[in-house]
Design a protein around this motif. Structure first.
Motif, PDB file in Angstrom:
ATOM      1  N   TRP A  20       0.805  -1.223   0.000  1.00  0.00           N
ATOM      2  CA  TRP A  20       0.000   0.000   0.000  1.00  0.00           C
ATOM      3  C   TRP A  20       0.834   1.268   0.000  1.00  0.00           C
ATOM      4  CZ3 TRP A  20      -4.646  -0.489  -1.594  1.00  0.00           C
ATOM      5  CH2 TRP A  20      -5.350  -1.653  -1.346  1.00  0.00           C
ATOM      6  N   ARG A  21       2.124   1.159  -0.037  1.00  0.00           N
ATOM      7  CA  ARG A  21       2.962   2.349  -0.092  1.00  0.00           C
ATOM      8  C   ARG A  21       2.981   2.877  -1.507  1.00  0.00           C
ATOM      9  NH1 ARG A  21       8.077  -0.089   3.020  1.00  0.00           N
ATOM     10  NH2 ARG A  21       6.966  -0.694   4.891  1.00  0.00           N
ATOM     11  N   GLY A  22       3.090   4.171  -1.615  1.00  0.00           N
ATOM     12  CA  GLY A  22       3.189   4.753  -2.946  1.00  0.00           C
ATOM     13  C   GLY A  22       2.565   6.124  -3.000  1.00  0.00           C
ATOM     14  N   GLY A  23       2.888   6.838  -4.013  1.00  0.00           N
ATOM     15  CA  GLY A  23       2.374   8.190  -4.173  1.00  0.00           C
ATOM     16  C   GLY A  23       1.270   8.236  -5.201  1.00  0.00           C
ATOM     17  N   PHE A  24       0.218   7.496  -4.975  1.00  0.00           N
ATOM     18  CA  PHE A  24      -0.861   7.484  -5.945  1.00  0.00           C
ATOM     19  C   PHE A  24      -2.153   7.958  -5.295  1.00  0.00           C
ATOM     20  CE2 PHE A  24      -0.957   3.389  -3.875  1.00  0.00           C
ATOM     21  CZ  PHE A  24      -2.289   3.184  -3.624  1.00  0.00           C
ATOM     22  N   ALA A  25      -3.064   8.405  -6.124  1.00  0.00           N
ATOM     23  CA  ALA A  25      -4.380   8.840  -5.646  1.00  0.00           C
ATOM     24  C   ALA A  25      -5.417   8.381  -6.669  1.00  0.00           C
ATOM     25  CB  ALA A  25      -4.424  10.352  -5.492  1.00  0.00           C
ATOM     26  N   LEU A  26      -6.635   8.237  -6.213  1.00  0.00           N
ATOM     27  CA  LEU A  26      -7.697   7.826  -7.118  1.00  0.00           C
ATOM     28  C   LEU A  26      -8.166   8.964  -8.009  1.00  0.00           C
ATOM     29  CD1 LEU A  26      -9.750   5.525  -4.752  1.00  0.00           C
ATOM     30  CD2 LEU A  26      -8.070   4.872  -6.475  1.00  0.00           C
ATOM     31  N   ARG A  27      -7.959  10.182  -7.575  1.00  0.00           N
ATOM     32  CA  ARG A  27      -8.295  11.331  -8.407  1.00  0.00           C
ATOM     33  C   ARG A  27      -7.280  12.428  -8.119  1.00  0.00           C
ATOM     34  NH1 ARG A  27     -13.319  13.228  -4.841  1.00  0.00           N
ATOM     35  NH2 ARG A  27     -13.949  11.134  -5.261  1.00  0.00           N
ATOM     36  N   PRO A  28      -7.068  13.326  -9.063  1.00  0.00           N
ATOM     37  CA  PRO A  28      -6.110  14.407  -8.843  1.00  0.00           C
ATOM     38  C   PRO A  28      -6.511  15.260  -7.641  1.00  0.00           C
ATOM     39  CG  PRO A  28      -6.837  14.346 -11.131  1.00  0.00           C
ATOM     40  CD  PRO A  28      -7.681  13.360 -10.378  1.00  0.00           C
ATOM     41  N   ALA A  29      -5.528  15.807  -6.960  1.00  0.00           N
ATOM     42  CA  ALA A  29      -5.796  16.623  -5.759  1.00  0.00           C
ATOM     43  C   ALA A  29      -6.656  17.839  -6.071  1.00  0.00           C
ATOM     44  CB  ALA A  29      -4.477  17.054  -5.130  1.00  0.00           C
ATOM     45  N   ASP A  30      -6.568  18.371  -7.284  1.00  0.00           N
ATOM     46  CA  ASP A  30      -7.340  19.565  -7.629  1.00  0.00           C
ATOM     47  C   ASP A  30      -8.694  19.245  -8.266  1.00  0.00           C
ATOM     48  OD1 ASP A  30      -6.283  18.537  -9.954  1.00  0.00           O
ATOM     49  OD2 ASP A  30      -5.647  20.469 -10.758  1.00  0.00           O
ATOM     50  N   ALA A  31      -9.081  17.973  -8.253  1.00  0.00           N
ATOM     51  CA  ALA A  31     -10.368  17.587  -8.830  1.00  0.00           C
ATOM     52  C   ALA A  31     -11.506  18.092  -7.935  1.00  0.00           C
ATOM     53  CB  ALA A  31     -10.462  16.070  -8.969  1.00  0.00           C
ATOM     54  N   PRO A  32     -12.594  18.546  -8.538  1.00  0.00           N
ATOM     55  CA  PRO A  32     -13.720  19.012  -7.722  1.00  0.00           C
ATOM     56  C   PRO A  32     -14.352  17.848  -6.957  1.00  0.00           C
ATOM     57  CG  PRO A  32     -14.326  18.941 -10.043  1.00  0.00           C
ATOM     58  CD  PRO A  32     -12.858  18.632  -9.965  1.00  0.00           C
ATOM     59  N   ALA A  33     -14.863  18.158  -5.784  1.00  0.00           N
ATOM     60  CA  ALA A  33     -15.514  17.135  -4.955  1.00  0.00           C
ATOM     61  C   ALA A  33     -16.793  16.670  -5.633  1.00  0.00           C
ATOM     62  CB  ALA A  33     -15.825  17.698  -3.576  1.00  0.00           C
ATOM     63  N   GLU A  34     -17.041  15.372  -5.567  1.00  0.00           N
ATOM     64  CA  GLU A  34     -18.262  14.819  -6.139  1.00  0.00           C
ATOM     65  C   GLU A  34     -19.293  14.643  -5.044  1.00  0.00           C
ATOM     66  OE1 GLU A  34     -17.691  11.194  -8.239  1.00  0.00           O
ATOM     67  OE2 GLU A  34     -15.864  11.892  -9.209  1.00  0.00           O
ATOM     68  N   ARG A  35     -20.543  14.605  -5.454  1.00  0.00           N
ATOM     69  CA  ARG A  35     -21.588  14.255  -4.499  1.00  0.00           C
ATOM     70  C   ARG A  35     -21.330  12.838  -4.027  1.00  0.00           C
ATOM     71  NH1 ARG A  35     -27.043  14.441  -6.901  1.00  0.00           N
ATOM     72  NH2 ARG A  35     -27.558  13.705  -4.843  1.00  0.00           N
ATOM     73  N   PRO A  36     -21.688  12.499  -2.818  1.00  0.00           N
ATOM     74  CA  PRO A  36     -21.381  11.164  -2.302  1.00  0.00           C
ATOM     75  C   PRO A  36     -22.213  10.040  -2.895  1.00  0.00           C
ATOM     76  CG  PRO A  36     -22.605  12.417  -0.688  1.00  0.00           C
ATOM     77  CD  PRO A  36     -22.275  13.351  -1.816  1.00  0.00           C
ATOM     78  N   ASP A  37     -23.219  10.345  -3.670  1.00  0.00           N
ATOM     79  CA  ASP A  37     -24.083   9.278  -4.160  1.00  0.00           C
ATOM     80  C   ASP A  37     -24.279   9.272  -5.679  1.00  0.00           C
ATOM     81  OD1 ASP A  37     -25.506  11.615  -4.174  1.00  0.00           O
ATOM     82  OD2 ASP A  37     -27.351  10.731  -3.444  1.00  0.00           O
ATOM     83  N   PRO A  38     -23.232   9.489  -6.486  1.00  0.00           N
ATOM     84  CA  PRO A  38     -23.474   9.501  -7.929  1.00  0.00           C
ATOM     85  C   PRO A  38     -23.969   8.160  -8.447  1.00  0.00           C
ATOM     86  CG  PRO A  38     -21.128   9.467  -7.477  1.00  0.00           C
ATOM     87  CD  PRO A  38     -21.839   9.676  -6.168  1.00  0.00           C
ATOM     88  N   ALA A  39     -23.559   7.065  -7.829  1.00  0.00           N
ATOM     89  CA  ALA A  39     -24.012   5.744  -8.283  1.00  0.00           C
ATOM     90  C   ALA A  39     -25.519   5.621  -8.123  1.00  0.00           C
ATOM     91  CB  ALA A  39     -23.301   4.641  -7.515  1.00  0.00           C
ATOM     92  N   LEU A  40     -26.043   6.103  -7.021  1.00  0.00           N
ATOM     93  CA  LEU A  40     -27.486   6.038  -6.811  1.00  0.00           C
ATOM     94  C   LEU A  40     -28.229   6.867  -7.853  1.00  0.00           C
ATOM     95  CD1 LEU A  40     -27.769   6.280  -2.921  1.00  0.00           C
ATOM     96  CD2 LEU A  40     -27.989   4.264  -4.356  1.00  0.00           C
ATOM     97  N   ASP A  41     -27.663   8.018  -8.221  1.00  0.00           N
ATOM     98  CA  ASP A  41     -28.308   8.869  -9.218  1.00  0.00           C
ATOM     99  C   ASP A  41     -28.396   8.155 -10.566  1.00  0.00           C
ATOM    100  OD1 ASP A  41     -28.579  10.852  -7.354  1.00  0.00           O
ATOM    101  OD2 ASP A  41     -26.839  11.989  -8.034  1.00  0.00           O
ATOM    102  N   HIS A  42     -27.354   7.415 -10.914  1.00  0.00           N
ATOM    103  CA  HIS A  42     -27.318   6.741 -12.211  1.00  0.00           C
ATOM    104  C   HIS A  42     -28.185   5.491 -12.238  1.00  0.00           C
ATOM    105  CE1 HIS A  42     -24.328   9.396 -13.868  1.00  0.00           C
ATOM    106  NE2 HIS A  42     -23.599   9.240 -12.789  1.00  0.00           N
ATOM    107  N   LEU A  43     -28.328   4.831 -11.101  1.00  0.00           N
ATOM    108  CA  LEU A  43     -29.098   3.589 -11.069  1.00  0.00           C
ATOM    109  C   LEU A  43     -30.594   3.826 -11.170  1.00  0.00           C
ATOM    110  CD1 LEU A  43     -27.147   1.586  -8.354  1.00  0.00           C
ATOM    111  CD2 LEU A  43     -27.141   1.219 -10.818  1.00  0.00           C
ATOM    112  N   GLY A  44     -31.066   4.875 -10.531  1.00  0.00           N
ATOM    113  CA  GLY A  44     -32.496   5.150 -10.555  1.00  0.00           C
ATOM    114  C   GLY A  44     -33.262   4.191  -9.665  1.00  0.00           C
ATOM    115  N   PRO A  45     -34.576   4.134  -9.828  1.00  0.00           N
ATOM    116  CA  PRO A  45     -35.400   3.272  -8.987  1.00  0.00           C
ATOM    117  C   PRO A  45     -34.999   1.805  -9.114  1.00  0.00           C
ATOM    118  CG  PRO A  45     -36.760   4.780 -10.265  1.00  0.00           C
ATOM    119  CD  PRO A  45     -35.368   4.895 -10.787  1.00  0.00           C
ATOM    120  N   SER A  46     -35.051   1.107  -7.993  1.00  0.00           N
ATOM    121  CA  SER A  46     -34.639  -0.302  -7.990  1.00  0.00           C
ATOM    122  C   SER A  46     -35.745  -1.233  -8.485  1.00  0.00           C
ATOM    123  CB  SER A  46     -34.238  -0.721  -6.580  1.00  0.00           C
ATOM    124  OG  SER A  46     -35.376  -0.775  -5.734  1.00  0.00           O
ATOM    125  N   GLY A  47     -36.981  -0.774  -8.384  1.00  0.00           N
ATOM    126  CA  GLY A  47     -38.097  -1.645  -8.740  1.00  0.00           C
ATOM    127  C   GLY A  47     -38.558  -2.490  -7.560  1.00  0.00           C
TER     128      GLY A  47
END
Length: 70
Positions: A20-47
């Motif tokens: 787990w050592r290393g200088g990596f990130a999942l997104r650039p440090a200057d990337a805008p913050a995302e809403r915490p639930d984008p997956a829910l927005d894309h999935l829509g109603p579950s049925g």
């Protein structure tokens, strides 16, 4: 071609201490913050409904807390 680390030929079970050592990130440090639930927005109603409410709607607050770390 990328340079390989000197210890890249070691078996995996001998490299776990540094995995787990290393200088990596999942997104650039200057990337805008995302809403915490984008997956829910894309999935829509579950049925699936629980007492007349969609399951995704019921789980959304818990999902947001989980993503926020709270």
């Amino acid at each position: 071609m990328t340079d390989r680390p000197a210890d890249s030929d070691r078996p995996l079970d001998q490299c776990l201490d540094a995995f787990w050592r290393g200088g990596f990130a999942l997104r650039p440090a200057d990337a805008p913050a995302e809403r915490p639930d984008p997956a829910l927005d894309h999935l829509g109603p579950s049925g699936l409904t629980v007492r007349g409410r969609d399951l995704a709607e019921l789980l959304a607050p818990d999902y947001r807390r989980l993503v926020d770390g709270g």
